[in-house]
Design an enzyme around this catalytic site. Structure first.
Site, mmCIF file in Angstrom:
data_model
loop_
_atom_site.group_PDB
_atom_site.id
_atom_site.type_symbol
_atom_site.label_atom_id
_atom_site.label_comp_id
_atom_site.label_asym_id
_atom_site.label_seq_id
_atom_site.Cartn_x
_atom_site.Cartn_y
_atom_site.Cartn_z
ATOM 1 N N LYS A 24 46.926 25.546 31.893
ATOM 2 C CA LYS A 24 47.468 26.099 33.148
ATOM 3 C C LYS A 24 47.766 24.976 34.155
ATOM 4 C CE LYS A 24 43.878 28.783 33.845
ATOM 5 N NZ LYS A 24 43.088 28.362 32.659
ATOM 6 N N ARG A 39 40.762 35.799 38.794
ATOM 7 C CA ARG A 39 39.932 35.663 37.598
ATOM 8 C C ARG A 39 39.100 36.917 37.357
ATOM 9 N NH1 ARG A 39 39.687 29.667 37.605
ATOM 10 N NH2 ARG A 39 38.765 28.932 35.671
ATOM 11 N N ARG A 79 39.530 16.499 27.866
ATOM 12 C CA ARG A 79 40.216 16.564 29.177
ATOM 13 C C ARG A 79 39.664 15.522 30.138
ATOM 14 N NH1 ARG A 79 41.107 22.026 32.414
ATOM 15 N NH2 ARG A 79 38.862 22.311 32.264
ATOM 16 N N ARG A 139 35.247 16.104 33.867
ATOM 17 C CA ARG A 139 34.589 17.088 34.721
ATOM 18 C C ARG A 139 33.212 17.438 34.148
ATOM 19 N NH1 ARG A 139 39.064 21.728 35.685
ATOM 20 N NH2 ARG A 139 37.204 23.035 35.455
ATOM 21 N N ARG A 157 31.749 29.324 30.000
ATOM 22 C CA ARG A 157 33.000 29.653 30.702
ATOM 23 C C ARG A 157 33.867 30.548 29.829
ATOM 24 N NH1 ARG A 157 35.220 24.011 32.335
ATOM 25 N NH2 ARG A 157 36.829 25.222 33.382
#
Ligand code: ADP
Ligand code: AMP
Length: 222
Positions: free
Chosen positions: A13, A88, A127, A160, A171
């Site tokens: 996203k 969300r 990431r 992160r 998550r």
């Protein structure tokens, strides 16, 4: 053009949002980026949000909804915006609907970046993000030109804390329970479009542009 981007964590996203917002000249509103900025500035909101984010939990709806409504009232949102990571939950989607109705407005589309779970762990573990401008990289699929430095602003690119594998699993569970129902929510409103997010980054973007071109013709009102 008012777009909601949907998809599991790691779907791409943030990556696609940057390209879409450049192409269509609309602001990129990422609730995750806004929370990370508050955390780095150690505001009260940031301290509260961090407790949830570090565990892979959602920030409570009332805090998140108020934050987004305030952002959407800013002048740069008059002509459109892209929401990345919001809504969300169904409560957040309903709050967004109410906000739009109050302003005699509507969404152009809710665009789902569809990626099966087996792609997600590899994407999340590789990431790397720029804390300064929010740009997202991957050490294998999309590395920065200079290792450890953001291509866009030159700041440090880091991993992160909530991308550690155990947090990612939390998550994903939360996504299934609380966010996935939004796919049917927007499908029922005839607002859902879907792009295959397993393709290469540029191919996903090409497909998104085709979809948005169609949606602009069908639904777009100034
Ligand atoms: P999200 O914002 O949905 O959580 P990101 O845009 O941050 O996801 O992407 C998650 C990771 O996957 C990043 O490391 C990014 O560089 C990488 N990525 C994004 N899209 C693709 C793609 N189509 N193919 C391979 N890797 C991708
Ligand atoms: P993201 O950058 O979109 O992956 O978001 C990082 C984290 O911020 C999420 O795992 C949540 O803890 C929090 N967050 C972001 N957006 C929302 C939202 N709309 N509602 C609740 N929590 C959110």
């Amino acid at each position: 053009m008012k777009i909601v981007l949907l998809g599991p964590p790691g779907a791409g996203k943030g990556t696609q949002a940057k390209s879409i917002c450049n192409r269509f000249s609309i602001p990129h509103i990422s609730t995750g980026d806004i929370f990370r900025k508050h955390i780095s500035e150690m505001t009260l909101l940031g301290i509260e949000a961090k407790k949830n984010i570090d565990k892979g939990l959602l920030v409570p709806d009332d805090i998140t909804i108020q934050l987004v409504e305030e952002r959407l009232k800013q002048e740069d949102c008059n002509k459109g915006y892209l929401l990345d990571g919001f809504p969300r939950t169904v409560a957040q989607a309903k709050a967004l609907d109410n906000f739009l109705v109050k302003n005699n407005d509507s969404l152009t589309t809710a665009l789902l970046i569809d990626v099966p779970k087996d792609f997600i762990i590899e994407r999340m573990s590789g990431r790397r993000v720029c804390l300064s401008c929010g740009a997202s990289y991957h050490n294998k699929f999309n590395p920065p030109i200079i290792e450890g430095k953001c291509d866009v602003c030159g700041s440090d690119v880091i991993q992160r804390k909530d991308d550690e594998e155990s947090t990612v699993r939390n998550r994903l569970e939360i996504y299934d329970a609380q966010t996935q129902p939004l796919i049917n929510y927007y499908r029922d409103k005839n607002l859902l479009s879907v792009v295959d997010g397993t393709q290469a980054i540029n191919d996903v973007f090409k497909n998104i542009c085709d979809i948005l071109g169609r949606e602009i013709n069908d639904n777009y009102k100034e």
